[in-house]
Design a protein around this motif. Structure first.
Motif, PDB file in Angstrom:
ATOM      1  N   TRP A   1      -6.503   1.404  -6.226  1.00 17.21           N
ATOM      2  CA  TRP A   1      -7.451   0.561  -5.499  1.00 17.21           C
ATOM      3  C   TRP A   1      -8.773   1.283  -5.274  1.00 17.21           C
ATOM      4  O   TRP A   1      -9.845   0.741  -5.537  1.00 17.21           O
TER       5      TRP A   1
ATOM      6  N   PRO B   1     -11.152  -1.198  -7.293  1.00 21.75           N
ATOM      7  CA  PRO B   1     -10.460  -2.327  -6.644  1.00 21.75           C
ATOM      8  C   PRO B   1     -10.328  -3.548  -7.546  1.00 21.75           C
ATOM      9  O   PRO B   1      -9.287  -4.207  -7.560  1.00 21.75           O
TER      10      PRO B   1
ATOM     11  N   TRP C   1       0.840  -1.205   0.000  1.00 24.27           N
ATOM     12  CA  TRP C   1       0.000   0.000   0.000  1.00 24.27           C
ATOM     13  C   TRP C   1       0.871   1.250   0.000  1.00 24.27           C
ATOM     14  O   TRP C   1       1.619   1.500   0.936  1.00 24.27           O
TER      15      TRP C   1
ATOM     16  N   THR D   1      -0.756   2.836  -5.130  1.00 28.54           N
ATOM     17  CA  THR D   1      -1.598   1.640  -5.129  1.00 28.54           C
ATOM     18  C   THR D   1      -2.957   1.934  -4.497  1.00 28.54           C
ATOM     19  O   THR D   1      -3.979   1.438  -4.975  1.00 28.54           O
TER      20      THR D   1
END
Length: 146
Positions: A112, A116, A104, A108
Motif C-alpha cells: 500500500w 496504493p 492490514w 499489505t
C-alpha cells in the motif's frame, strides 16, 4: 500408461502444436484468469523497521491527512495492524477500498505505501513512500499503535 492418459497426451500435444503453446499458458494461468484476469500478487515482508524513525516519518509525512486517534482526510491509525481494510467505523472509504476484502498486515501495508493504486485501484490516497526502509520504519511504528 492407461487409455485416458494416452488420450490426454495426444490431445495436449495437438493443442500445444496447434495453438503455438497458448494452451500451456491458459492451463497455467487458469486460476488467475478465473479471478479477473490478473496474476497472483507476490506479498513482500518489509525489512525490520526502526520505531522511532517511523514515528518521526509519520509526523513529517502523514499527519497532514491522518491522526493516530481521529479521522481527518484519511482514517485514524490506532489499531490499524490486523484490521480489515476499509472497515474503521465512522470513516467514509472509497467503495473500492471498502470492498477490497484485504487485512492490514506488514505485507499489505508495505504494498500500500509503495503504491496504493496498485494495491486497490480507485482508492483515494495520493501519496506513496518509495524508499523500502522508510516504509519498514513507518510500518514498525504503526504496529505499536494498539
Amino acid at each position: 500408461m492407461n487409455f485416458t492418459h494416452t488420450r490426454w497426451l495426444m490431445w495436449s500435444d495437438r493443442l500445444r502444436t496447434g495453438l503455438g503453446g497458448m494452451a500451456v499458458t491458459v492451463l497455467l494461468a487458469g486460476p488467475a484468469l478465473a479471478q479477473g484476469g490478473t496474476a497472483a500478487r507476490e506479498w513482500r515482508t518489509p525489512p525490520p523497521g526502526d520505531v522511532s524513525r517511523g514515528q518521526a516519518l509519520y509526523q513529517a509525512r502523514c499527519t497532514a491527512c491522518h491522526a493516530v486517534d481521529s479521522n481527518k482526510v484519511g482514517p485514524a491509525h490506532r489499531g490499524v495492524m490486523g484490521r480489515r481494510v476499509g472497515s474503521l467505523q465512522g470513516y467514509r472509504y472509497s467503495d473500492e477500498l471498502a470492498q477490497s476484502r484485504l487485512r492490514w498486515t506488514p505485507q499489505t501495508l508495505n504494498t500500500w505505501l509503495q503504491d496504493p493504486e496498485d494495491l486497490v485501484a480507485g482508492q483515494r490516497m495520493g501519496f506513496q513512500v518509495d524508499d523500502a526502509q522508510e516504509r519498514a520504519d513507518l510500518i514498525a511504528w504503526l504496529a505499536t499503535l494498539k
